[in-house]
Design a protein around this motif. Structure first.
Motif, short mmCIF file in Angstrom:
data_model
loop_
_atom_site.label_atom_id
_atom_site.label_comp_id
_atom_site.label_asym_id
_atom_site.label_seq_id
_atom_site.Cartn_x
_atom_site.Cartn_y
_atom_site.Cartn_z
N TRP A 132 30.74 48.31 40.34
CA TRP A 132 30.65 47.88 41.59
C TRP A 132 30.88 46.60 41.95
CZ3 TRP A 132 30.31 52.59 43.73
CH2 TRP A 132 29.98 53.58 42.88
N TYR A 133 31.11 45.63 41.09
CA TYR A 133 31.21 44.30 41.22
C TYR A 133 32.64 44.13 42.18
CZ TYR A 133 32.11 39.45 40.50
OH TYR A 133 32.54 38.05 40.69
N VAL A 134 32.53 43.17 42.95
CA VAL A 134 33.58 43.02 43.95
C VAL A 134 33.80 41.43 43.58
CG1 VAL A 134 34.65 42.66 46.11
CG2 VAL A 134 33.07 44.36 45.73
N PRO A 135 34.97 41.04 42.83
CA PRO A 135 35.58 39.73 42.51
C PRO A 135 35.40 38.73 43.46
CG PRO A 135 37.12 41.07 41.74
CD PRO A 135 36.29 42.01 42.61
N ASP A 136 34.87 37.56 43.42
CA ASP A 136 34.60 36.57 44.42
C ASP A 136 35.95 35.77 44.62
OD1 ASP A 136 33.77 34.14 45.79
OD2 ASP A 136 32.52 33.33 43.98
N PRO A 137 36.17 35.98 46.01
CA PRO A 137 37.46 35.54 46.34
C PRO A 137 37.23 33.82 46.35
CG PRO A 137 36.22 36.08 48.32
CD PRO A 137 35.45 36.50 47.07
N ALA A 138 36.41 33.04 46.35
CA ALA A 138 36.06 31.58 46.10
C ALA A 138 36.25 31.30 44.80
CB ALA A 138 34.73 31.10 46.64
N GLY A 139 35.97 32.26 43.83
CA GLY A 139 36.10 31.98 42.45
C GLY A 139 34.77 31.62 41.61
N LYS A 140 33.78 31.05 42.42
CA LYS A 140 32.45 30.42 42.22
C LYS A 140 31.53 31.36 41.08
CE LYS A 140 32.03 27.61 46.48
NZ LYS A 140 31.03 27.39 47.52
N PHE A 141 31.35 32.35 41.55
CA PHE A 141 30.42 33.38 40.94
C PHE A 141 31.21 33.81 39.56
CE2 PHE A 141 28.56 37.16 39.37
CZ PHE A 141 27.26 36.96 39.44
N ASN A 142 32.66 33.82 39.37
CA ASN A 142 33.21 33.86 38.15
C ASN A 142 33.29 32.89 37.08
OD1 ASN A 142 34.20 36.44 39.30
ND2 ASN A 142 35.88 35.69 40.14
N LEU A 143 32.88 31.65 37.69
CA LEU A 143 33.04 30.65 37.05
C LEU A 143 31.67 30.36 36.28
CD1 LEU A 143 34.77 27.86 39.27
CD2 LEU A 143 35.48 28.71 36.99
#
Length: 367
Positions: free
Chosen positions: A345-356
């Motif tokens: 259910w996770y939607v990738p972070d378009p800003a990339g912050k949460f992924n980092l």
């Protein structure tokens, strides 16, 4: 002859009365067999609405309140996505956040899977907590003001009669309408999942022992607590998922009651010394002592985050209506149990912050 005439007159009179009575009875039968759409039954808080109201329920807004802090924004996004994708109801999310998170949140909500989701972004002012929460200067960074957003529900959804609150570390696997339709007893302002009655009861919380009753949250050595005459072994409840009757909440001034106990704790330190960080739970336990209804335990299957191991079987996790990763091990960290369920259910972070942050967390845990 006179007697015969009198008898005939009486018979005719009785026949007229009988005919009128039959006509009246037929009229009454017709009236009772065609009641008004609502009849005389109250329709608020009925778990199973009559069939004639089914279409109305589809149009009725179901408010869901969730707090979204920047460092855990991915959790809130996954929780909302799971709710949105598993219901056909008119769910409206009321997302409580801080000013510095709004732009990031709006960008994320424009992602294709979420673009049709209905929501409102609400700013939480931490100044309302002044004098009510004691913050250790050495641990100021660990203080999370948004955890108290649940205390102020009527301010966020002023027109709603009923609302669902969920934490950001949950995944919903069934239609949220079922949770919304939880019946609340007269005079109860909220329904929680009781720890002693739940499928996940008596779980050891790291640093706090078995925190499933009142003595795990409140300091019974303090006179103020003893005067409340609340039994120490009373089953506690989990405030991470609950249904609130806001009409009762406002009538009983629940927010002011909670603030009162928060302020008293600052002065008297009423919370248990072994409290494992759940500083929002003690005032709720006091205010709702034996004054709350219960939700179905399958709507808050928790403690998935209390350890890295798998507490439940895959079959049980699949059957759960709501999964709750309360505890130290969050599903966006590598060591959490059943993180793969959360990732659906996770939607990738378009800003990339949460992924980092997530990659950093995985690297740290691997050490």
């Amino acid at each position: 002859v006179n007697i015969s005439i009198l008898i005939v007159a009486v018979v005719i009179f009785l026949l007229v009365i009988h005919h009128n009575f039959l006509s009246l009875s037929d009229f009454l039968r017709r009236e009772l067999s065609d009641p008004s759409p609502l009849g005389l039954q109250p329709i608020d808080f009925i778990p199973a609405a009559p069939q004639r109201l089914a279409d109305e329920w589809n149009d009725k807004e179901i408010p869901v309140v969730i707090a979204a802090s920047d460092e855990r924004l991915g959790g809130a996004i996954a929780a909302m996505n799971s709710i949105y994708q598993n219901t056909r109801a008119n769910v409206v999310f009321h997302i409580v956040t801080l000013n510095d998170t709004v732009d990031h949140l709006r960008m994320w909500l424009r992602s294709p899977p979420l673009k049709n989701m209905r929501y409102r972004i609400l700013d939480f002012d931490p100044r309302v907590l002044e004098g009510k929460v004691q913050v250790d200067p050495q641990k100021a960074d660990t203080f999370k003001p948004l955890t108290f957003a649940r205390f102020y529900l009527p301010s966020f959804v002023p027109r709603a009669e009923k609302v669902i609150y969920v934490d950001d570390d949950v995944i919903v696997q069934d239609d949220i309408v079922e949770l919304y339709n939880t019946p609340l007893k007269p005079g109860h302002a909220a329904a929680f999942s009781d720890d002693c009655d739940s499928t996940s009861s008596k779980v050891a919380v790291r640093g706090a022992g078995n925190q499933y009753n009142y003595i795990g949250f409140l300091d019974y050595k303090k006179e103020t607590i003893r005067k409340l005459a609340m039994k120490a072994n009373t089953c506690s409840f989990n405030p991470g998922v609950f249904v609130a009757n806001l009409t009762e909440w406002k009538l009983q001034n629940i927010t002011k009651q909670l603030e009162k106990w928060m302020a008293l704790n600052v002065v008297e330190e009423l919370y248990s010394k072994t409290l494992a960080g759940s500083i929002t739970t003690p005032p709720l336990l006091i205010v709702f002592y034996k004054q709350h209804s219960s939700i179905d335990p399958m709507w808050n299957v928790r403690h998935l985050g209390s350890s890295a191991g798998k507490r439940y079987s895959p079959q049980f996790v699949e059957a759960a209506k709501l999964l709750h990763w309360n505890g130290h091990f969050k599903p966006w960290g590598r060591t959490a149990s059943y993180a793969e369920v959360w990732e659906k259910w996770y939607v990738p972070d378009p800003a990339g912050k949460f992924n980092l942050i997530r990659r950093h967390s995985e690297a740290y845990e691997a050490k």
